[in-house]
Design a protein around this motif. Sequence first.
Motif, PDB file in Angstrom:
ATOM      1  N   UNK A  33     -55.010  -2.909  82.440  1.00  0.00           N
ATOM      2  CA  UNK A  33     -55.251  -1.785  81.524  1.00  0.00           C
ATOM      3  C   UNK A  33     -53.926  -1.279  80.956  1.00  0.00           C
ATOM      4  N   UNK A  34     -52.955  -1.048  81.841  1.00  0.00           N
ATOM      5  CA  UNK A  34     -51.655  -0.531  81.415  1.00  0.00           C
ATOM      6  C   UNK A  34     -50.977  -1.511  80.456  1.00  0.00           C
ATOM      7  N   UNK A  35     -50.953  -2.788  80.807  1.00  0.00           N
ATOM      8  CA  UNK A  35     -50.318  -3.799  79.947  1.00  0.00           C
ATOM      9  C   UNK A  35     -50.984  -3.870  78.574  1.00  0.00           C
ATOM     10  N   UNK A  36     -52.311  -3.805  78.552  1.00  0.00           N
ATOM     11  CA  UNK A  36     -53.016  -3.865  77.266  1.00  0.00           C
ATOM     12  C   UNK A  36     -52.770  -2.603  76.446  1.00  0.00           C
ATOM     13  N   UNK A  37     -52.686  -1.449  77.107  1.00  0.00           N
ATOM     14  CA  UNK A  37     -52.375  -0.208  76.384  1.00  0.00           C
ATOM     15  C   UNK A  37     -50.965  -0.282  75.792  1.00  0.00           C
ATOM     16  N   UNK A  38     -50.000  -0.738  76.589  1.00  0.00           N
ATOM     17  CA  UNK A  38     -48.623  -0.846  76.110  1.00  0.00           C
ATOM     18  C   UNK A  38     -48.565  -1.739  74.867  1.00  0.00           C
ATOM     19  N   UNK A  39     -49.316  -2.825  74.862  1.00  0.00           N
ATOM     20  CA  UNK A  39     -49.329  -3.728  73.704  1.00  0.00           C
ATOM     21  C   UNK A  39     -49.802  -3.009  72.443  1.00  0.00           C
ATOM     22  N   UNK A  40     -50.707  -2.035  72.581  1.00  0.00           N
ATOM     23  CA  UNK A  40     -51.200  -1.305  71.399  1.00  0.00           C
ATOM     24  C   UNK A  40     -50.162  -0.354  70.829  1.00  0.00           C
ATOM     25  N   UNK A  41     -49.140  -0.043  71.607  1.00  0.00           N
ATOM     26  CA  UNK A  41     -48.113   0.906  71.180  1.00  0.00           C
ATOM     27  C   UNK A  41     -46.872   0.229  70.609  1.00  0.00           C
ATOM     28  N   UNK A  42     -46.772  -1.071  70.759  1.00  0.00           N
ATOM     29  CA  UNK A  42     -45.592  -1.821  70.308  1.00  0.00           C
ATOM     30  C   UNK A  42     -45.436  -1.738  68.792  1.00  0.00           C
ATOM     31  N   UNK A  43     -44.203  -1.797  68.292  1.00  0.00           N
ATOM     32  CA  UNK A  43     -43.988  -1.784  66.838  1.00  0.00           C
ATOM     33  C   UNK A  43     -44.736  -2.901  66.111  1.00  0.00           C
ATOM     34  N   UNK A  44     -44.927  -4.028  66.771  1.00  0.00           N
ATOM     35  CA  UNK A  44     -45.638  -5.144  66.143  1.00  0.00           C
ATOM     36  C   UNK A  44     -47.090  -5.266  66.621  1.00  0.00           C
ATOM     37  N   UNK A  45     -47.661  -4.163  67.105  1.00  0.00           N
ATOM     38  CA  UNK A  45     -49.046  -4.171  67.594  1.00  0.00           C
ATOM     39  C   UNK A  45     -50.003  -4.580  66.478  1.00  0.00           C
ATOM     40  N   UNK A  46     -51.096  -5.233  66.880  1.00  0.00           N
ATOM     41  CA  UNK A  46     -52.080  -5.711  65.904  1.00  0.00           C
ATOM     42  C   UNK A  46     -53.463  -5.131  66.206  1.00  0.00           C
ATOM     43  N   UNK A  47     -54.379  -5.338  65.287  1.00  0.00           N
ATOM     44  CA  UNK A  47     -55.766  -4.943  65.502  1.00  0.00           C
ATOM     45  C   UNK A  47     -56.330  -5.662  66.722  1.00  0.00           C
ATOM     46  N   UNK A  98     -42.519   1.625  77.887  1.00  0.00           N
ATOM     47  CA  UNK A  98     -43.270   2.331  78.921  1.00  0.00           C
ATOM     48  C   UNK A  98     -42.949   1.683  80.264  1.00  0.00           C
ATOM     49  N   UNK A  99     -42.744   2.511  81.262  1.00  0.00           N
ATOM     50  CA  UNK A  99     -42.424   2.030  82.604  1.00  0.00           C
ATOM     51  C   UNK A  99     -43.488   2.522  83.571  1.00  0.00           C
ATOM     52  N   UNK A 100     -44.154   1.581  84.217  1.00  0.00           N
ATOM     53  CA  UNK A 100     -45.173   1.911  85.203  1.00  0.00           C
ATOM     54  C   UNK A 100     -44.499   2.471  86.450  1.00  0.00           C
ATOM     55  N   UNK A 101     -44.938   3.634  86.888  1.00  0.00           N
ATOM     56  CA  UNK A 101     -44.380   4.273  88.086  1.00  0.00           C
ATOM     57  C   UNK A 101     -45.250   3.987  89.300  1.00  0.00           C
ATOM     58  N   UNK A 102     -46.566   4.212  89.144  1.00  0.00           N
ATOM     59  CA  UNK A 102     -47.440   3.995  90.296  1.00  0.00           C
ATOM     60  C   UNK A 102     -48.890   3.842  89.862  1.00  0.00           C
ATOM     61  N   UNK A 103     -49.639   3.216  90.767  1.00  0.00           N
ATOM     62  CA  UNK A 103     -51.086   3.094  90.611  1.00  0.00           C
ATOM     63  C   UNK A 103     -51.701   3.527  91.934  1.00  0.00           C
ATOM     64  N   UNK A 104     -52.684   4.410  91.850  1.00  0.00           N
ATOM     65  CA  UNK A 104     -53.432   4.838  93.026  1.00  0.00           C
ATOM     66  C   UNK A 104     -54.896   4.574  92.744  1.00  0.00           C
ATOM     67  N   UNK A 105     -55.595   3.972  93.700  1.00  0.00           N
ATOM     68  CA  UNK A 105     -57.008   3.668  93.508  1.00  0.00           C
ATOM     69  C   UNK A 105     -57.822   4.251  94.645  1.00  0.00           C
ATOM     70  N   UNK A 106     -59.073   4.543  94.350  1.00  0.00           N
ATOM     71  CA  UNK A 106     -59.995   5.029  95.357  1.00  0.00           C
ATOM     72  C   UNK A 106     -61.360   5.230  94.742  1.00  0.00           C
ATOM     73  N   UNK A 107     -62.373   4.757  95.458  1.00  0.00           N
ATOM     74  CA  UNK A 107     -63.748   4.855  94.991  1.00  0.00           C
ATOM     75  C   UNK A 107     -63.852   4.250  93.596  1.00  0.00           C
TER      76      UNK A 107
END
Length: 154
Positions: A33-47, A98-107
């Motif tokens: 999810x994070x990687x795909x979101x970051x791709x949408x923010x790139x200067x060369x992001x596409x549809x 963007x720099x990923x700091x942490x991921x926490x999961x539960x339920x």
Amino acid sequence: MFKWITLSLSFFFSTLVLANSTEVKLEHFAKNYFDLWVATQAPDASKEDIENYLALLTQDIGHQHLPYDSDDIRQPDGKENMRKGMLYYLGGHTEHSATLISITVGYNVVIIKYDTVSKGIHPQTKTEVRFSYDTTEVLEIENGKVSVIRKYSE
């Protein structure tokens, strides 16, 4: 008596393995999810980058990102509204990291913390904008997709 304890311990450990397996899947989902979101923010992001990201969301996604989106109520056209908003800003960044700091999961919840720095031209005002902020995203997961996003930034 010993047989019961063995069965109980066996059930306990198999439950732990299941929980860990689910958590690992959610953590992998969050990284994707994070990687795909970051791709949408790139200067060369596409549809296509936007569509790849939107594929992770339910049709009726609820999205709250104060002060821009003030409520997280799920709407039948939630994904379409996000698509319109993301397309409006597509290509607006001249710099983004963007720099990923942490991921926490539960339920059925994933919490992603990251730092982001961006610079670009606002599509409406045509003025240069610069942002640097820490963000926490809380994602509710339903049937393998994100059903609610809540963004908190400083």
